[in-house]
Design a protein around this motif. Structure first.
Motif, short mmCIF file in Angstrom:
data_model
loop_
_atom_site.label_atom_id
_atom_site.label_comp_id
_atom_site.label_asym_id
_atom_site.label_seq_id
_atom_site.Cartn_x
_atom_site.Cartn_y
_atom_site.Cartn_z
N TYR A 21 -4.74 -5.78 10.32
CA TYR A 21 -4.79 -4.31 10.23
C TYR A 21 -3.51 -3.64 10.70
O TYR A 21 -2.72 -4.24 11.43
CB TYR A 21 -5.93 -3.79 11.15
N GLY A 22 -3.38 -2.36 10.33
CA GLY A 22 -2.44 -1.51 11.03
C GLY A 22 -3.05 -1.17 12.37
O GLY A 22 -4.23 -0.83 12.44
N LEU A 57 0.83 -1.22 0.00
CA LEU A 57 0.00 0.00 0.00
C LEU A 57 0.86 1.26 0.00
O LEU A 57 0.55 2.24 -0.69
CB LEU A 57 -0.93 -0.03 1.22
N ASP A 82 -13.05 -1.11 2.11
CA ASP A 82 -13.69 -0.71 3.36
C ASP A 82 -14.88 0.18 3.01
O ASP A 82 -14.71 1.37 2.76
CB ASP A 82 -12.71 0.03 4.28
N ILE A 129 -6.56 0.59 12.08
CA ILE A 129 -6.74 1.59 11.01
C ILE A 129 -7.68 0.98 9.96
O ILE A 129 -7.50 -0.17 9.56
CB ILE A 129 -5.39 1.92 10.35
N ILE A 130 -8.66 1.74 9.53
CA ILE A 130 -9.46 1.29 8.40
C ILE A 130 -9.14 2.19 7.20
O ILE A 130 -8.45 3.19 7.34
CB ILE A 130 -10.97 1.24 8.73
N LEU A 138 -9.66 3.39 0.60
CA LEU A 138 -9.59 2.00 0.13
C LEU A 138 -11.02 1.48 -0.07
O LEU A 138 -11.77 1.33 0.90
CB LEU A 138 -8.86 1.11 1.15
N THR A 163 1.78 2.17 6.95
CA THR A 163 1.83 2.21 8.43
C THR A 163 3.25 2.54 8.90
O THR A 163 3.43 3.35 9.82
CB THR A 163 1.38 0.86 9.01
N GLN A 207 5.01 -0.47 3.52
CA GLN A 207 3.76 -0.25 4.26
C GLN A 207 3.57 1.23 4.58
O GLN A 207 4.48 1.88 5.10
CB GLN A 207 3.78 -1.05 5.58
N GLU A 223 2.12 -2.63 11.77
CA GLU A 223 1.35 -3.24 10.68
C GLU A 223 1.09 -4.72 10.99
O GLU A 223 2.02 -5.49 11.19
CB GLU A 223 2.10 -3.08 9.35
N LYS A 224 -0.17 -5.06 11.04
CA LYS A 224 -0.64 -6.44 11.18
C LYS A 224 0.09 -7.25 12.26
O LYS A 224 0.68 -8.30 11.98
CB LYS A 224 -0.56 -7.15 9.82
C1 G1P Z 1 -4.24 -2.08 4.54
C2 G1P Z 1 -3.22 -1.45 5.49
C3 G1P Z 1 -3.62 -1.69 6.94
C4 G1P Z 1 -5.03 -1.19 7.17
C5 G1P Z 1 -6.01 -1.84 6.17
C6 G1P Z 1 -7.39 -1.23 6.27
O1 G1P Z 1 -4.16 -3.48 4.65
O2 G1P Z 1 -1.93 -1.98 5.21
O3 G1P Z 1 -2.73 -1.02 7.79
O4 G1P Z 1 -5.42 -1.50 8.50
O5 G1P Z 1 -5.56 -1.63 4.81
O6 G1P Z 1 -8.30 -1.94 5.48
P1 G1P Z 1 -4.81 -4.46 3.55
O7 G1P Z 1 -6.24 -4.63 3.93
O8 G1P Z 1 -4.63 -3.81 2.22
O9 G1P Z 1 -4.04 -5.75 3.68
#
Ligand code: G1P
Length: 279
Positions: A170-171, A108, A131, A205-206, A128, A233, A231, A192-193
């Motif tokens: 998630y972050g 990302l 979401d 984080i969303i 994104l 994050t 990342q 991150e995750k």
């Molecule tokens: C990304 C980000 C993550 C965030 C998430 C939200 O992850 O890297 O920090 O919490 O979006 O949807 P992904 O869902 O692309 O793996």
């Protein structure tokens, strides 16, 4: 004011195979409207008119969606179906759309950096489309752009509480309260995750961010992190160490439409609310 919203939409959507073999995951519909259109409409409601998309060679359908389709338009002109294209017609007329391609899937953070030429040197939003957010009052991005007016030199991430066993998706942030604000916090740590035992909290984080352009220089220096990817994050963590990142516990509901469960949940929610034209 935030004028540009960046949509990182280059990902494969492999959780939705085989549907996403030839259709971008962002084109999957909740009822009759694709996820990407919900996302663009949310950005519009927040005052953005410049829609900047980081795509890939498999995502041409997204560009076509935000364009005219003379054959269909002519064939339904004057019929009861004309109304079905009114919403997208308004979107196309009110916004500009720019596209750039992410040549390698490097995360990302890398996708956001790829979008730099479309964004320029001003604060911008990142949304994104996976979401999907719904709120009876202001949309989540609208809530955040209102905060940006008050905190113009901070980055802002939308957060919500998640069950501790889901931190690996998630972050995750650690926060301190901000005097006189009930839903806004200063971010002190970002991971991150993380596995639950390593998570600094259960605030995740969303997919809504307000970023300042200084993030680009940081992203250029950010080494691959979780999953070998660059990342956002990790880049934001550097700004958090300077007290420059805020976390906002938004009003509204979020559906994780990147998962089949969340997608079905959103479909049922929008169907029972009769809300396919509203976020
Ligand atoms: C990304 C980000 C993550 C965030 C998430 C939200 O992850 O890297 O920090 O919490 O979006 O949807 P992904 O869902 O692309 O793996």
């Amino acid at each position: 004011m935030i004028n540009t919203c960046l949509f990182p939409v280059a990902g494969y959507g492999s959780r939705f195979l085989p549907a996403t073999k030839s259709i971008p995951k962002e084109m999957l519909p909740i009822l009759t409207k694709p996820l990407i259109q919900y996302a663009v409409e949310e950005a519009m409601k927040a005052g953005c008119t410049a829609m900047a998309m980081v795509t890939s060679k498999y995502k041409k359908a997204i560009e076509d969606h935000f364009d005219t389709h003379t054959d269909i338009e002519q064939s339904i002109a004057g019929s009861s179906k004309e109304v079905l294209l009114e919403g997208i017609g308004r979107v196309i007329k009110s916004c500009t759309f720019t596209y750039t391609r992410q040549l390698e899937m490097k995360g990302l953070g890398h996708a956001i950096l790829t979008g730099e030429p479309l964004v320029g040197n001003a604060p911008f939003a990142v949304l994104l489309p996976d979401d999907l957010c719904s709120n009876a009052g202001d949309t989540v991005l609208q809530q955040m752009t209102a905060l940006h007016v008050r905190y113009p030199s901070h980055c802002i991430v939308a957060v919500e509480e998640i069950p501790p066993e889901e931190t690996h998706k998630y972050g995750v942030v650690a926060v301190e309260p901000l005097v006189s604000e009930s839903a806004l916090f200063v971010v002190t740590e970002m991971v991150e995750k993380p596995e639950p035992q390593d998570a600094p909290s259960n605030l995740a984080i969303i997919g809504r961010y307000i970023l300042t352009p200084e993030i680009f220089a940081i992203l250029r220096e950010t080494k691959p992190g979780k999953g070998g990817e660059i990342q956002i994050t990790d880049a934001l963590k550097q700004l958090a160490q300077q007290g420059k990142v805020l976390a906002y516990r938004f009003k509204g509901r979020r559906f994780d439409c990147g998962s089949v469960d969340g997608f079905v949940e959103a479909t049922n929610f929008f169907y029972t609310q009769g809300k396919q034209n509203e976020i």
